[in-house]
Write a protein that holds these residues in place. Structure first.
Motif, PDB file in Angstrom:
ATOM      1  N   ALA A  86       5.627   3.211  -3.220  1.00  0.00           N
ATOM      2  CA  ALA A  86       4.321   2.806  -3.754  1.00  0.00           C
ATOM      3  C   ALA A  86       3.245   2.937  -2.677  1.00  0.00           C
ATOM      4  O   ALA A  86       3.505   2.717  -1.491  1.00  0.00           O
ATOM      5  CB  ALA A  86       4.394   1.361  -4.238  1.00  0.00           C
ATOM      6  N   GLU A  87       2.047   3.325  -3.110  1.00  0.00           N
ATOM      7  CA  GLU A  87       0.942   3.421  -2.164  1.00  0.00           C
ATOM      8  C   GLU A  87       0.504   2.021  -1.743  1.00  0.00           C
ATOM      9  O   GLU A  87       0.355   1.131  -2.573  1.00  0.00           O
ATOM     10  CB  GLU A  87      -0.229   4.170  -2.805  1.00  0.00           C
ATOM     11  CG  GLU A  87       0.060   5.638  -3.065  1.00  0.00           C
ATOM     12  CD  GLU A  87      -1.170   6.368  -3.576  1.00  0.00           C
ATOM     13  OE1 GLU A  87      -2.269   5.762  -3.558  1.00  0.00           O
ATOM     14  OE2 GLU A  87      -1.034   7.530  -3.981  1.00  0.00           O
ATOM     15  N   VAL A  88       0.341   1.834  -0.455  1.00  0.00           N
ATOM     16  CA  VAL A  88      -0.066   0.529   0.055  1.00  0.00           C
ATOM     17  C   VAL A  88      -1.302   0.682   0.934  1.00  0.00           C
ATOM     18  O   VAL A  88      -1.599   1.764   1.434  1.00  0.00           O
ATOM     19  CB  VAL A  88       1.060  -0.151   0.869  1.00  0.00           C
ATOM     20  CG1 VAL A  88       2.261  -0.433  -0.004  1.00  0.00           C
ATOM     21  CG2 VAL A  88       1.451   0.708   2.069  1.00  0.00           C
ATOM     22  N   SER A  89      -1.994  -0.426   1.114  1.00  0.00           N
ATOM     23  CA  SER A  89      -3.161  -0.462   1.985  1.00  0.00           C
ATOM     24  C   SER A  89      -3.182  -1.806   2.677  1.00  0.00           C
ATOM     25  O   SER A  89      -2.828  -2.838   2.089  1.00  0.00           O
ATOM     26  CB  SER A  89      -4.449  -0.263   1.177  1.00  0.00           C
ATOM     27  OG  SER A  89      -5.587  -0.578   1.973  1.00  0.00           O
ATOM     28  N   VAL A  90      -3.599  -1.809   3.925  1.00  0.00           N
ATOM     29  CA  VAL A  90      -3.682  -3.068   4.660  1.00  0.00           C
ATOM     30  C   VAL A  90      -4.687  -4.016   4.001  1.00  0.00           C
ATOM     31  O   VAL A  90      -4.612  -5.240   4.174  1.00  0.00           O
ATOM     32  CB  VAL A  90      -4.059  -2.795   6.138  1.00  0.00           C
ATOM     33  CG1 VAL A  90      -5.517  -2.363   6.263  1.00  0.00           C
ATOM     34  CG2 VAL A  90      -3.781  -4.020   7.003  1.00  0.00           C
ATOM     35  N   GLU A 109      -2.010   5.261  13.461  1.00  0.00           N
ATOM     36  CA  GLU A 109      -2.878   6.204  12.747  1.00  0.00           C
ATOM     37  C   GLU A 109      -2.070   7.023  11.740  1.00  0.00           C
ATOM     38  O   GLU A 109      -1.015   7.579  12.058  1.00  0.00           O
ATOM     39  CB  GLU A 109      -3.556   7.147  13.746  1.00  0.00           C
ATOM     40  CG  GLU A 109      -4.586   8.067  13.109  1.00  0.00           C
ATOM     41  CD  GLU A 109      -5.322   8.919  14.128  1.00  0.00           C
ATOM     42  OE1 GLU A 109      -6.100   9.795  13.703  1.00  0.00           O
ATOM     43  OE2 GLU A 109      -5.108   8.709  15.343  1.00  0.00           O
ATOM     44  N   GLY A 110      -2.539   7.042  10.506  1.00  0.00           N
ATOM     45  CA  GLY A 110      -1.873   7.804   9.465  1.00  0.00           C
ATOM     46  C   GLY A 110      -0.692   7.102   8.827  1.00  0.00           C
ATOM     47  O   GLY A 110      -0.057   7.655   7.928  1.00  0.00           O
ATOM     48  N   GLN A 111      -0.389   5.876   9.260  1.00  0.00           N
ATOM     49  CA  GLN A 111       0.730   5.120   8.716  1.00  0.00           C
ATOM     50  C   GLN A 111       0.196   3.893   7.978  1.00  0.00           C
ATOM     51  O   GLN A 111      -0.024   2.839   8.572  1.00  0.00           O
ATOM     52  CB  GLN A 111       1.696   4.699   9.832  1.00  0.00           C
ATOM     53  CG  GLN A 111       2.279   5.856  10.629  1.00  0.00           C
ATOM     54  CD  GLN A 111       3.202   6.718   9.777  1.00  0.00           C
ATOM     55  OE1 GLN A 111       3.944   6.221   8.934  1.00  0.00           O
ATOM     56  NE2 GLN A 111       3.141   8.024  10.002  1.00  0.00           N
ATOM     57  N   ALA A 112      -0.036   4.032   6.668  1.00  0.00           N
ATOM     58  CA  ALA A 112      -0.702   2.985   5.883  1.00  0.00           C
ATOM     59  C   ALA A 112       0.083   1.684   5.841  1.00  0.00           C
ATOM     60  O   ALA A 112      -0.499   0.611   5.697  1.00  0.00           O
ATOM     61  CB  ALA A 112      -0.949   3.481   4.461  1.00  0.00           C
ATOM     62  N   ALA A 113       1.409   1.757   5.954  1.00  0.00           N
ATOM     63  CA  ALA A 113       2.232   0.554   5.855  1.00  0.00           C
ATOM     64  C   ALA A 113       2.615  -0.019   7.213  1.00  0.00           C
ATOM     65  O   ALA A 113       3.349  -1.004   7.292  1.00  0.00           O
ATOM     66  CB  ALA A 113       3.496   0.843   5.054  1.00  0.00           C
ATOM     67  N   LYS A 139       6.009  -6.099  -2.810  1.00  0.00           N
ATOM     68  CA  LYS A 139       7.017  -6.040  -3.860  1.00  0.00           C
ATOM     69  C   LYS A 139       6.378  -6.143  -5.243  1.00  0.00           C
ATOM     70  O   LYS A 139       5.208  -6.493  -5.379  1.00  0.00           O
ATOM     71  CB  LYS A 139       8.049  -7.151  -3.657  1.00  0.00           C
ATOM     72  CG  LYS A 139       8.830  -7.007  -2.356  1.00  0.00           C
ATOM     73  CD  LYS A 139       9.917  -8.058  -2.254  1.00  0.00           C
ATOM     74  CE  LYS A 139      10.750  -7.861  -1.003  1.00  0.00           C
ATOM     75  NZ  LYS A 139      11.825  -8.887  -0.883  1.00  0.00           N
ATOM     76  N   ALA A 140       7.188  -5.860  -6.261  1.00  0.00           N
ATOM     77  CA  ALA A 140       6.689  -5.847  -7.636  1.00  0.00           C
ATOM     78  C   ALA A 140       6.167  -7.206  -8.083  1.00  0.00           C
ATOM     79  O   ALA A 140       5.264  -7.291  -8.919  1.00  0.00           O
ATOM     80  CB  ALA A 140       7.796  -5.381  -8.581  1.00  0.00           C
ATOM     81  N   ASP A 141       6.728  -8.276  -7.512  1.00  0.00           N
ATOM     82  CA  ASP A 141       6.286  -9.613  -7.910  1.00  0.00           C
ATOM     83  C   ASP A 141       5.065 -10.099  -7.133  1.00  0.00           C
ATOM     84  O   ASP A 141       4.634 -11.239  -7.286  1.00  0.00           O
ATOM     85  CB  ASP A 141       7.435 -10.625  -7.762  1.00  0.00           C
ATOM     86  CG  ASP A 141       7.922 -10.749  -6.321  1.00  0.00           C
ATOM     87  OD1 ASP A 141       7.358 -10.069  -5.436  1.00  0.00           O
ATOM     88  OD2 ASP A 141       8.865 -11.524  -6.080  1.00  0.00           O
ATOM     89  N   GLY A 142       4.493  -9.227  -6.278  1.00  0.00           N
ATOM     90  CA  GLY A 142       3.291  -9.577  -5.541  1.00  0.00           C
ATOM     91  C   GLY A 142       3.542 -10.197  -4.179  1.00  0.00           C
ATOM     92  O   GLY A 142       2.602 -10.391  -3.401  1.00  0.00           O
ATOM     93  N   THR A 143       4.795 -10.506  -3.866  1.00  0.00           N
ATOM     94  CA  THR A 143       5.101 -11.039  -2.535  1.00  0.00           C
ATOM     95  C   THR A 143       5.070  -9.897  -1.514  1.00  0.00           C
ATOM     96  O   THR A 143       5.144  -8.721  -1.875  1.00  0.00           O
ATOM     97  CB  THR A 143       6.469 -11.729  -2.504  1.00  0.00           C
ATOM     98  OG1 THR A 143       7.485 -10.781  -2.865  1.00  0.00           O
ATOM     99  CG2 THR A 143       6.508 -12.912  -3.462  1.00  0.00           C
TER     100      THR A 143
END
Length: 275
Positions: A151-155, A207-211, A247-251
């Motif tokens: 899944a795409e993530v962002s800080v 740099e370049g590592q969103a997670a 995670k899918a549950d928002g945690t």
């Protein structure tokens, strides 16, 4: 003479048919192994163990760090870690070594036991459609893997206040006050408490590592409390964090260098956050 010639023609046809079959089985003339080489990099869900489909709330998975030859994941209850070695000369051969798991107890440990036993039998692999089967020494599938969608993530998703609910799989209990972290993404700062003392610091990303995520310059007050073990474990875990996942549950799971969870966070309402 005509009869002998016909017999020779029949024999030649049988010979070439047998030779063609042998070539097909051994990839004759291609110079390649008939087993497809698999790029194990990333994480894979364990969807079958010994032919039985896996259905669990905490679905087991395996993660492969190809550069470090490290194996990590979850066996259904506990985190697992170990090493793996791919045979670069013989496609289809893989060996797991020193696979260990944490020792948290769950209501049903059957799945975990089956996963760990199956991992100890793995000697090879083969592709099954888009999935990968891990086989024992006799070529029998013991585990079926399915590639995890990343899944795409962002800080920016971390902005705000989070309750620290577990440390390396152990729930946080019986503390002076519930530990939490508050992220200020705009300033790349973090503050909160570790169950007794106030903590402050900053965080960085590669740099370049969103997670990616790494805490630095973390300082805390020096007040003494009755139970300092939880605080000590939290501070140590913060120092080990290298990335995160939502995670899918928002945690949120804060992960160590081997991809294993070191801290689990749950979102807090603004009224619950520290000032």
């Amino acid at each position: 003479m005509i009869k002998i010639k016909k017999e020779k023609q029949v024999m030649n046809k049988k010979y070439f048919a047998a030779a063609a079959l042998a070539c097909a089985l051994m990839s004759c003339g291609t110079g390649k192994n008939s087993v497809a080489v698999v790029d194990f990099t990333g994480e894979w869900n364990i969807v079958e163990v010994n032919g039985e489909k896996v259905s669990a709330e905490n679905a087991p998975f395996l993660g492969f760090d190809k550069d470090g030859h490290r194996l990590y994941g979850n066996a259904g209850c506990n985190r697992l870690m170990g090493s793996f070695e791919l045979d670069t000369l013989n496609a289809g051969k893989v060996k797991f070594g020193q696979v260990a798991a944490t020792r948290m107890m769950c209501p049903d440990m059957t799945l975990e036991q089956n996963v760990l036993e199956a991992l100890n039998k793995v000697a090879g692999y083969e592709t099954v459609g888009e999935d990968v089967a891990l086989n024992d020494a006799e070529g029998k599938p013991v585990i079926l893997l399915q590639k995890r969608e990343v899944a795409e993530v962002s800080v920016n998703d971390l902005n705000g206040a989070w309750e620290i609910v577990s440390v390396k799989g152990n729930p946080v209990r019986e503390v002076e006050k519930q530990p939490q972290l508050v992220f200020n993404v705009a300033e790349k700062r973090v503050h909160g408490n570790a169950s007794c003392n106030t903590i402050n610091g900053s965080f960085t990303q590669e740099e370049g590592q969103a997670a990616s995520l790494r805490f630095s310059q973390m300082i805390s007050t020096m007040m003494a409390c009755p139970n300092m073990d939880v605080e000590s474990s939290i501070l140590k875990a913060l120092d080990e964090v290298r990335s995160f996942e939502i995670k899918a549950d928002g945690t949120v799971s804060l992960l160590g260098a081997d991809g294993a969870e070191v801290l689990s966070l749950k979102k807090l309402a603004e009224t619950e956050a520290e000032a």
